[in-house]
Design a protein around this motif. Structure first.
Motif, PDB file in Angstrom:
ATOM      1  N   ASN A  30      -1.239   2.751   0.907  1.00  0.00           N
ATOM      2  CA  ASN A  30       0.110   2.444   1.375  1.00  0.00           C
ATOM      3  C   ASN A  30       0.639   1.231   0.616  1.00  0.00           C
ATOM      4  N   ILE A  31       1.955   1.008   0.716  1.00  0.00           N
ATOM      5  CA  ILE A  31       2.523  -0.170   0.085  1.00  0.00           C
ATOM      6  C   ILE A  31       2.016  -1.410   0.801  1.00  0.00           C
ATOM      7  N   THR A  32       2.017  -2.512   0.095  1.00  0.00           N
ATOM      8  CA  THR A  32       1.568  -3.773   0.676  1.00  0.00           C
ATOM      9  C   THR A  32       2.767  -4.493   1.282  1.00  0.00           C
ATOM     10  N   GLY A  33       2.503  -5.440   2.105  1.00  0.00           N
ATOM     11  CA  GLY A  33       3.561  -6.306   2.603  1.00  0.00           C
ATOM     12  C   GLY A  33       4.140  -5.902   3.934  1.00  0.00           C
ATOM     13  N   ASN A  34       5.169  -6.662   4.296  1.00  0.00           N
ATOM     14  CA  ASN A  34       5.864  -6.498   5.564  1.00  0.00           C
ATOM     15  C   ASN A  34       7.254  -7.099   5.413  1.00  0.00           C
ATOM     16  N   CYS A  35       7.921  -7.368   6.515  1.00  0.00           N
ATOM     17  CA  CYS A  35       9.295  -7.880   6.467  1.00  0.00           C
ATOM     18  C   CYS A  35       9.412  -9.276   5.845  1.00  0.00           C
ATOM     19  N   PHE A  36       8.320 -10.011   5.770  1.00  0.00           N
ATOM     20  CA  PHE A  36       8.372 -11.369   5.254  1.00  0.00           C
ATOM     21  C   PHE A  36       7.801 -11.508   3.846  1.00  0.00           C
ATOM     22  N   ARG A  37       6.922 -10.597   3.451  1.00  0.00           N
ATOM     23  CA  ARG A  37       6.319 -10.641   2.114  1.00  0.00           C
ATOM     24  C   ARG A  37       6.207  -9.208   1.622  1.00  0.00           C
ATOM     25  N   PHE A  38       6.913  -8.917   0.525  1.00  0.00           N
ATOM     26  CA  PHE A  38       6.922  -7.565   0.001  1.00  0.00           C
ATOM     27  C   PHE A  38       7.142  -7.621  -1.508  1.00  0.00           C
ATOM     28  N   ASP A  83       7.290  -9.485 -14.415  1.00  0.00           N
ATOM     29  CA  ASP A  83       6.042 -10.220 -14.280  1.00  0.00           C
ATOM     30  C   ASP A  83       5.571  -9.956 -12.853  1.00  0.00           C
ATOM     31  N   VAL A  84       4.382  -9.347 -12.707  1.00  0.00           N
ATOM     32  CA  VAL A  84       3.907  -8.917 -11.389  1.00  0.00           C
ATOM     33  C   VAL A  84       2.468  -9.345 -11.149  1.00  0.00           C
ATOM     34  N   ARG A  85       2.070  -9.266  -9.874  1.00  0.00           N
ATOM     35  CA  ARG A  85       0.657  -9.440  -9.540  1.00  0.00           C
ATOM     36  C   ARG A  85      -0.092  -8.231 -10.098  1.00  0.00           C
ATOM     37  N   PRO A  86      -1.299  -8.423 -10.608  1.00  0.00           N
ATOM     38  CA  PRO A  86      -2.072  -7.263 -11.061  1.00  0.00           C
ATOM     39  C   PRO A  86      -2.364  -6.348  -9.873  1.00  0.00           C
ATOM     40  N   LEU A 127       9.990  -0.270  -7.660  1.00  0.00           N
ATOM     41  CA  LEU A 127       8.576   0.055  -7.571  1.00  0.00           C
ATOM     42  C   LEU A 127       7.965  -0.936  -6.603  1.00  0.00           C
ATOM     43  N   ALA A 128       7.082  -0.462  -5.739  1.00  0.00           N
ATOM     44  CA  ALA A 128       6.458  -1.317  -4.728  1.00  0.00           C
ATOM     45  C   ALA A 128       4.982  -1.508  -5.044  1.00  0.00           C
ATOM     46  N   GLU A 129       4.467  -2.704  -4.737  1.00  0.00           N
ATOM     47  CA  GLU A 129       3.035  -2.937  -4.881  1.00  0.00           C
ATOM     48  C   GLU A 129       2.310  -2.009  -3.901  1.00  0.00           C
ATOM     49  N   TYR A 130       1.210  -1.425  -4.359  1.00  0.00           N
ATOM     50  CA  TYR A 130       0.513  -0.383  -3.597  1.00  0.00           C
ATOM     51  C   TYR A 130      -0.953  -0.759  -3.450  1.00  0.00           C
ATOM     52  N   ASP A 131      -1.453  -0.665  -2.234  1.00  0.00           N
ATOM     53  CA  ASP A 131      -2.870  -0.917  -1.970  1.00  0.00           C
ATOM     54  C   ASP A 131      -3.591   0.418  -2.065  1.00  0.00           C
ATOM     55  N   ILE A 132      -4.340   0.608  -3.130  1.00  0.00           N
ATOM     56  CA  ILE A 132      -5.009   1.889  -3.379  1.00  0.00           C
ATOM     57  C   ILE A 132      -6.058   2.184  -2.308  1.00  0.00           C
TER      58      ILE A 132
END
Length: 183
Positions: A69-77, A97-100, A60-65
């Motif tokens: 789209n999913i958040t992040g890039n090649c260095f932070r995902f 344990d995830v970021r809200p 599951l990927a963090e998603y910016d509502i």
């Protein structure tokens, strides 16, 4: 080129080839309690169809509502990473344990998601159940969201999971785009 710069360059190339370096989502093998500024997400993964590889992956990927789209890039995902046996069997429950925020079926998953695109909210200080992801014989992944049915099995599988587990709020989402990392 000096030895120092060559070493730095080799580290950077290796890091880029390894893919997304920073991930703030952490697996909780036995469960856990969310802190005030974090959340815990729980979901199940089950294989019913024949998966031809050593393990069945589901992330599951963090998603910016707002950005849809999913958040992040090649260095932070930020993402959860689950690997289960490729053999048909029972549901394996996992906790992270995830970021809200919102999480979505990752566009990097190989098996197609047969459900409408949806994101799931993980609120700060809460433990939420997303559902059971099932790799079907049709070679697609379905989602069953029945917390009342799963609650007892979740508690047995994740004995350190404390506090109230609630069903994650689902929100319509746009199909996310995967990013490509190249050196």
């Amino acid at each position: 080129m000096t030895t120092f710069f060559r070493s730095v360059l080799m580290c950077l190339v290796g890091a880029m080839n390894a893919g997304c370096i920073v991930n703030s989502s952490n697996a909780l093998p036995d469960g856990g309690i969310p802190s005030a500024n974090r959340a815990v997400i729980v979901y199940g993964v089950k294989v019913e169809g024949a998966w031809p590889h050593p393990a069945f992956p589901l992330d599951l990927a963090e998603y910016d509502i707002g950005q849809q789209n999913i958040t992040g890039n090649c260095f932070r995902f930020n993402r959860t990473e689950t690997r289960v046996s490729p053999l048909p069997g029972t549901v394996k429950y996992v906790a992270f344990d995830v970021r809200p925020g919102y999480y979505i079926y990752s566009p990097f998953n190989v098996a197609p998601f047969e459900v409408e695109v949806v994101s799931f909210e993980a609120r700060a200080g809460k433990t939420v159940y997303i559902g059971d992801f099932i790799y079907e014989k049709s070679q697609q992944v379905s989602l069953v969201r029945q917390l009342d049915t799963a609650r007892e099995v979740i508690v047995q599988a994740l004995p350190k999971l404390k506090g109230q587990i609630t069903l994650a709020t689902a929100a319509a989402a746009t199909r996310p785009r995967a990013f490509v990392c190249t050196p």
